[in-house]
Design a protein around this motif. Structure first.
Motif, PDB file in Angstrom:
ATOM      1  N   GLY A  36       0.993  -1.393   0.146  1.00  0.00           N
ATOM      2  CA  GLY A  36       0.454  -0.286   0.045  1.00  0.00           C
ATOM      3  C   GLY A  36       0.967   1.249   0.463  1.00  0.00           C
ATOM      4  O   GLY A  36       0.169   2.072   0.428  1.00  0.00           O
ATOM      5  N   THR A  38       2.500   2.620  -2.638  1.00  0.00           N
ATOM      6  CA  THR A  38       1.682   4.150  -3.784  1.00  0.00           C
ATOM      7  C   THR A  38       0.763   3.766  -3.271  1.00  0.00           C
ATOM      8  O   THR A  38      -0.068   2.678  -3.833  1.00  0.00           O
ATOM      9  CB  THR A  38       2.330   3.189  -5.164  1.00  0.00           C
ATOM     10  OG1 THR A  38       3.875   2.885  -5.119  1.00  0.00           O
ATOM     11  CG2 THR A  38       1.756   4.055  -6.272  1.00  0.00           C
ATOM     12  N   ARG A  39      -0.367   4.992  -3.824  1.00  0.00           N
ATOM     13  CA  ARG A  39      -1.930   4.988  -4.043  1.00  0.00           C
ATOM     14  C   ARG A  39      -2.258   6.371  -4.643  1.00  0.00           C
ATOM     15  O   ARG A  39      -3.401   5.738  -5.833  1.00  0.00           O
ATOM     16  CB  ARG A  39      -2.285   5.319  -2.472  1.00  0.00           C
ATOM     17  CG  ARG A  39      -2.122   5.235  -1.795  1.00  0.00           C
ATOM     18  CD  ARG A  39      -2.207   5.967  -0.009  1.00  0.00           C
ATOM     19  NE  ARG A  39      -1.995   5.385   0.829  1.00  0.00           N
ATOM     20  CZ  ARG A  39      -1.723   5.497   2.320  1.00  0.00           C
ATOM     21  NH1 ARG A  39      -1.982   6.807   2.771  1.00  0.00           N
ATOM     22  NH2 ARG A  39      -1.617   4.754   3.135  1.00  0.00           N
ATOM     23  N   ASP A  40      -1.672   7.446  -5.434  1.00  0.00           N
ATOM     24  CA  ASP A  40      -1.944   7.716  -6.223  1.00  0.00           C
ATOM     25  C   ASP A  40      -1.725   7.325  -8.061  1.00  0.00           C
ATOM     26  O   ASP A  40      -0.792   6.820  -7.488  1.00  0.00           O
ATOM     27  CB  ASP A  40      -1.907   9.409  -5.984  1.00  0.00           C
ATOM     28  CG  ASP A  40      -2.519   9.556  -5.096  1.00  0.00           C
ATOM     29  OD1 ASP A  40      -3.495   9.838  -5.362  1.00  0.00           O
ATOM     30  OD2 ASP A  40      -1.589   9.994  -4.252  1.00  0.00           O
ATOM     31  N   ARG A  41      -1.568   7.641  -9.040  1.00  0.00           N
ATOM     32  CA  ARG A  41      -0.923   7.692  -9.921  1.00  0.00           C
ATOM     33  C   ARG A  41       0.047   8.884 -10.040  1.00  0.00           C
ATOM     34  O   ARG A  41       0.320   9.455 -10.012  1.00  0.00           O
ATOM     35  CB  ARG A  41      -1.445   7.922 -11.333  1.00  0.00           C
ATOM     36  CG  ARG A  41      -2.864   7.439 -11.578  1.00  0.00           C
ATOM     37  CD  ARG A  41      -3.908   7.636 -11.835  1.00  0.00           C
ATOM     38  NE  ARG A  41      -3.856   8.584 -13.600  1.00  0.00           N
ATOM     39  CZ  ARG A  41      -4.897   9.758 -13.278  1.00  0.00           C
ATOM     40  NH1 ARG A  41      -5.478   9.379 -11.894  1.00  0.00           N
ATOM     41  NH2 ARG A  41      -5.024  10.396 -14.041  1.00  0.00           N
ATOM     42  N   THR A  58       1.202   2.170 -10.736  1.00  0.00           N
ATOM     43  CA  THR A  58      -0.247   2.936  -9.850  1.00  0.00           C
ATOM     44  C   THR A  58      -0.632   1.918  -8.454  1.00  0.00           C
ATOM     45  O   THR A  58       0.902   1.023  -7.927  1.00  0.00           O
ATOM     46  CB  THR A  58      -1.642   2.231 -10.412  1.00  0.00           C
ATOM     47  OG1 THR A  58      -1.229   0.327 -11.226  1.00  0.00           O
ATOM     48  CG2 THR A  58      -1.465   3.081 -12.102  1.00  0.00           C
ATOM     49  N   GLY A  59      -1.293   2.534  -7.860  1.00  0.00           N
ATOM     50  CA  GLY A  59      -1.578   1.199  -6.087  1.00  0.00           C
ATOM     51  C   GLY A  59      -1.623   0.622  -6.520  1.00  0.00           C
ATOM     52  O   GLY A  59      -2.227  -0.608  -7.230  1.00  0.00           O
ATOM     53  N   HIS A  72     -10.370   4.205  -3.876  1.00  0.00           N
ATOM     54  CA  HIS A  72      -9.520   5.297  -4.243  1.00  0.00           C
ATOM     55  C   HIS A  72      -8.442   4.446  -5.426  1.00  0.00           C
ATOM     56  O   HIS A  72      -8.257   4.586  -6.263  1.00  0.00           O
ATOM     57  CB  HIS A  72      -9.462   5.957  -2.966  1.00  0.00           C
ATOM     58  CG  HIS A  72     -10.508   6.965  -2.643  1.00  0.00           C
ATOM     59  ND1 HIS A  72     -11.380   7.637  -2.937  1.00  0.00           N
ATOM     60  CD2 HIS A  72     -10.225   6.065  -1.347  1.00  0.00           C
ATOM     61  CE1 HIS A  72     -11.600   8.118  -2.422  1.00  0.00           C
ATOM     62  NE2 HIS A  72     -11.483   7.153  -1.103  1.00  0.00           N
ATOM     63  N   ILE A  73      -8.019   3.534  -4.650  1.00  0.00           N
ATOM     64  CA  ILE A  73      -6.792   3.091  -5.778  1.00  0.00           C
ATOM     65  C   ILE A  73      -7.075   2.038  -7.211  1.00  0.00           C
ATOM     66  O   ILE A  73      -6.288   2.568  -8.044  1.00  0.00           O
ATOM     67  CB  ILE A  73      -6.040   2.195  -4.776  1.00  0.00           C
ATOM     68  CG1 ILE A  73      -4.559   2.591  -3.620  1.00  0.00           C
ATOM     69  CG2 ILE A  73      -4.744   1.339  -5.766  1.00  0.00           C
ATOM     70  CD1 ILE A  73      -4.426   2.428  -2.721  1.00  0.00           C
ATOM     71  N   GLN A  76      -8.174   5.169  -9.322  1.00  0.00           N
ATOM     72  CA  GLN A  76      -6.660   5.386 -10.077  1.00  0.00           C
ATOM     73  C   GLN A  76      -6.182   4.857 -10.909  1.00  0.00           C
ATOM     74  O   GLN A  76      -5.673   5.271 -12.410  1.00  0.00           O
ATOM     75  CB  GLN A  76      -5.578   6.045  -8.942  1.00  0.00           C
ATOM     76  CG  GLN A  76      -6.042   7.052  -8.181  1.00  0.00           C
ATOM     77  CD  GLN A  76      -5.853   8.657  -8.488  1.00  0.00           C
ATOM     78  OE1 GLN A  76      -5.182   8.531  -9.579  1.00  0.00           O
ATOM     79  NE2 GLN A  76      -7.019   9.397  -8.801  1.00  0.00           N
TER      80      GLN A  76
END
Length: 453
Positions: A36, A38-41, A58-59, A72-73, A76
């Protein structure tokens, strides 16, 4: 023409960020042995042979679990696929196919984008072929054994990848203005980025520490290209433990150093805090142009004095950024967000501005006539001979004097005020370097100049 995009997809902790860094040839994405991260692009430029492209990290995808940031992931990842020319599905060769891999593979087969299967963590060539063979069952074509850490097998993967990418077309490029968005956690930095872009570019959550990587996003406005860099919220140093947050904060500080302009985002509901003061000091110390953005202004109960009271608070607590312009916005409603770019343009212009030596010396002469340098008890008085601008970003000046020790701090501040009153430089720090020079040195340099003429 925008570069084609390659989306990197996979479960948590299969090594997506490591592979992204390998493909891009840079250590931009945070890599840490914890699911977890990485969450955003996150976008990075990359190239292979005759193709330029952007690789998007990506997440980690997890289906059938809506806890914390996972929905949310997934959103994205879906947005990354929607804009991608191709996707790389990363799996863990040491663990083998999992139920999570099967679910992602089933989801990817429903997408229109071509997918390449990268079996990561295959450090051994012979063993890697055996590990990769297990993944034929996913039904996504040939599995490529690769090692994000060592780079093994990435060449074969890229040779297949670029067949799905359009040829690179050389076009004249506009110079970007790099804008770093910094501030404490939960002041609305990611909301501000999304307001600029007009889409959910970054995950917005009331949970502190949502943003981890520094997110670079290109925005075009009025024939100008901006690279907006959303950063992690920066807490007090003593509150930051070694781990993901430590790396996030380091990337935020690096974003300040590589930016042309820094947007210091302040929460209007909380006012200027001690941490805001420390961040402001960091911006000034690094010599970056700055715009102070007071966010959440829509949530403040106002009367005819509110904005003046807040202005007074900023002036008092951020007095070393008295040269930075301020703007009151709402990232949530979009109120005055576009006007921030106008202030960015003005700050960049001043940050890169150069003034002729004649004008510099005219200001110095007027300053000395109005207020001469003080005299010591021994009767020695400081004298300013002349000055010249030596560099920009930020504008920096060398002032030649008889003895720098005779020019005390109060007088140095006075001269800086005269520079600002007469020359402007709003939105940028300026640097004054005081250099000792004897009359003999001055006469010699004048003779040298005359000889060259």
């Amino acid at each position: 023409m925008a570069l084609p995009i390659v989306a990197v997809i996979g479960r948590p902790n299969v090594g997506k960020s490591t592979l992204v860094n390998r493909l891009a040839g840079a250590q931009a994405a945070i890599v840490y042995d914890q699911p977890g991260i990485t969450r955003d692009r996150t976008y990075q430029p990359a190239f292979w042979r005759d193709r330029d492209y952007q690789v998007v990290d990506t997440g980690g995808l997890v289906f059938h679990d809506d806890s914390e940031f996972l929905p949310h992931i997934r959103e994205q990842a879906q947005l990354a696929l929607a804009e991608a020319s191709a996707a790389v599905f990363v799996v863990d060769g040491q663990i083998g196919p999992t139920q999570g891999d099967q679910e992602i593979a089933s989801w990817l087969r429903q997408q229109s984008v071509p997918v390449l299967l990268a079996v990561n963590k295959c450090e051994s060539l012979e063993q890697g072929l055996i590990q990769a063979a297990q993944f034929w069952q996913l039904g996504l074509g040939e599995p490529y054994p690769v090692s994000g850490i060592h780079g093994n097998g990435t060449g074969e993967l890229l040779d297949s990848l670029i067949t799905h990418l359009p040829a690179t077309v050389e076009e004249p490029t506009l110079e970007e203005i790099k804008v770093a968005i910094v501030g404490r956690p939960n002041v609305g930095k990611s909301s501000l980025l999304n307001a600029f872009v007009g889409e959910a570019r970054a995950i917005v959550s009331p949970v502190s520490g949502t943003t981890r990587d520094a997110l670079d996003t290109q925005v075009h406005h009025d024939d100008q290209v901006y690279r907006l860099i959303d950063t992690a919220g920066i807490r007090k140093k003593k509150s930051v433990e070694y781990g993901p947050e430590f790396f996030s904060v380091n990337r935020a500080f690096k974003a300040i150093r590589r930016a042309d302009v820094v947007l210091l985002v302040i929460d209007a509901l909380e006012g200027v805090t001690e941490q805001d003061q420390k961040l402001a000091g960091r911006i000034e110390e690094d010599g970056r142009a700055c715009v102070i953005v007071v966010n959440k202004w829509d949530a403040v109960e106002k009367d005819s004095y509110t904005i003046y009271d807040f202005d007074h608070q900023i002036a008092a607590r951020l007095n070393f950024l008295d040269w930075a312009k301020r703007i009151y916005v709402s990232a949530k409603t979009g109120q005055r967000v576009v006007k921030i770019l106008e202030l960015v343009n003005q700050a960049v212009e001043q940050h890169r501005r150069r003034v002729s030596t004649a004008v510099v010396n005219e200001v110095l002469q007027d300053a000395s006539q109005w207020h001469t340098p003080p005299t010591t008890r021994q009767g020695r008085q400081g004298r300013i001979y002349y000055g010249t601008q030596v560099t920009v970003r930020p504008p920096s000046f060398t002032l030649f004097v008889n003895d720098p020790h005779l020019i005390k701090d109060n007088y140095r501040r006075y001269v800086e005020r005269q520079f600002r009153d007469n020359l402007g430089f709003e939105g940028t720090p300026i640097r004054l370097f005081w250099r000792g020079k004897t009359m003999r040195d001055l006469e010699r340099s004048s003779a040298n100049r005359a000889t060259r003429v």
